[in-house]
Design a protein around this motif. Sequence first.
Motif, short mmCIF file in Angstrom:
data_model
loop_
_atom_site.label_atom_id
_atom_site.label_comp_id
_atom_site.label_asym_id
_atom_site.label_seq_id
_atom_site.Cartn_x
_atom_site.Cartn_y
_atom_site.Cartn_z
N VAL A 8 -6.46 4.21 35.23
CA VAL A 8 -7.63 3.36 34.96
C VAL A 8 -7.58 2.10 35.82
O VAL A 8 -8.58 1.71 36.43
CB VAL A 8 -7.71 2.99 33.45
N ALA A 9 -6.41 1.48 35.92
CA ALA A 9 -6.27 0.27 36.74
C ALA A 9 -6.53 0.56 38.21
O ALA A 9 -7.21 -0.21 38.90
CB ALA A 9 -4.88 -0.33 36.55
N VAL A 10 -6.01 1.68 38.70
CA VAL A 10 -6.24 2.06 40.10
C VAL A 10 -7.73 2.30 40.33
O VAL A 10 -8.27 1.89 41.36
CB VAL A 10 -5.39 3.30 40.47
N GLY A 19 -8.61 6.81 41.04
CA GLY A 19 -8.16 6.90 39.66
C GLY A 19 -8.19 8.32 39.14
O GLY A 19 -7.29 8.75 38.41
N LEU A 20 -9.21 9.07 39.53
CA LEU A 20 -9.33 10.46 39.10
C LEU A 20 -8.18 11.30 39.63
O LEU A 20 -7.67 12.18 38.93
CB LEU A 20 -10.68 11.04 39.52
N GLU A 21 -7.76 11.04 40.85
CA GLU A 21 -6.61 11.77 41.40
C GLU A 21 -5.39 11.61 40.50
O GLU A 21 -4.69 12.58 40.21
CB GLU A 21 -6.27 11.25 42.80
N LEU A 22 -5.16 10.39 40.07
CA LEU A 22 -4.01 10.13 39.19
C LEU A 22 -4.20 10.76 37.82
O LEU A 22 -3.26 11.34 37.26
CB LEU A 22 -3.77 8.63 39.06
N ALA A 23 -5.40 10.66 37.27
CA ALA A 23 -5.67 11.25 35.96
C ALA A 23 -5.56 12.77 36.02
O ALA A 23 -5.02 13.39 35.10
CB ALA A 23 -7.06 10.84 35.47
N ASP A 24 -6.04 13.37 37.10
CA ASP A 24 -5.95 14.82 37.25
C ASP A 24 -4.50 15.29 37.24
O ASP A 24 -4.19 16.35 36.68
CB ASP A 24 -6.62 15.28 38.54
N VAL A 41 -11.01 9.47 29.78
CA VAL A 41 -10.87 8.74 31.06
C VAL A 41 -11.41 9.60 32.19
O VAL A 41 -12.17 9.11 33.04
CB VAL A 41 -9.41 8.34 31.31
N ARG A 42 -11.04 10.87 32.20
CA ARG A 42 -11.54 11.76 33.27
C ARG A 42 -13.07 11.82 33.24
O ARG A 42 -13.72 11.78 34.28
CB ARG A 42 -10.96 13.15 33.13
N GLY A 43 -13.65 11.90 32.03
CA GLY A 43 -15.11 11.94 31.91
C GLY A 43 -15.74 10.69 32.46
O GLY A 43 -16.75 10.75 33.18
N ASP A 44 -15.17 9.55 32.16
CA ASP A 44 -15.71 8.28 32.65
C ASP A 44 -15.67 8.23 34.18
O ASP A 44 -16.65 7.86 34.83
CB ASP A 44 -14.93 7.11 32.06
N LEU A 45 -14.55 8.63 34.75
CA LEU A 45 -14.41 8.58 36.21
C LEU A 45 -15.32 9.61 36.88
O LEU A 45 -15.95 9.30 37.90
CB LEU A 45 -12.94 8.80 36.61
N LEU A 46 -15.43 10.79 36.30
CA LEU A 46 -16.34 11.80 36.84
C LEU A 46 -17.79 11.32 36.79
O LEU A 46 -18.56 11.53 37.73
CB LEU A 46 -16.18 13.12 36.08
N ALA A 47 -18.17 10.67 35.69
CA ALA A 47 -19.53 10.13 35.58
C ALA A 47 -19.79 9.09 36.65
O ALA A 47 -20.86 9.07 37.26
CB ALA A 47 -19.74 9.55 34.18
N LYS A 48 -18.82 8.24 36.90
CA LYS A 48 -18.98 7.21 37.93
C LYS A 48 -19.11 7.82 39.32
O LYS A 48 -19.71 7.22 40.21
CB LYS A 48 -17.80 6.24 37.89
#
Length: 88
Positions: A8-10, A19-24, A41-48
Amino acid sequence: MVELNRAVAVAMAFGPARGLELADALTSVPELRNYHLLPSVRGDLLAKLGRSEEARAEFERAAALTRNAREREVLLQRAAACAPRPRP
């Protein structure tokens, strides 16, 4: 958990794709497999990133994993917001 916070911070510092790379990478961690905040978190980053269908699926997964009714409601609202809009 610390690594998810790092993702999330990245994302905040360097953009949602980073950030998604790290979450994945965390999806294969057994301790996080059924943790509702990872798909959230993945959903939020994918939406963005404009990847609405994938984001919707992640929010729905997060809603299914949480035990908190209010959290489930919010996650389902986020999922619905990602659904395709009918054309007029």
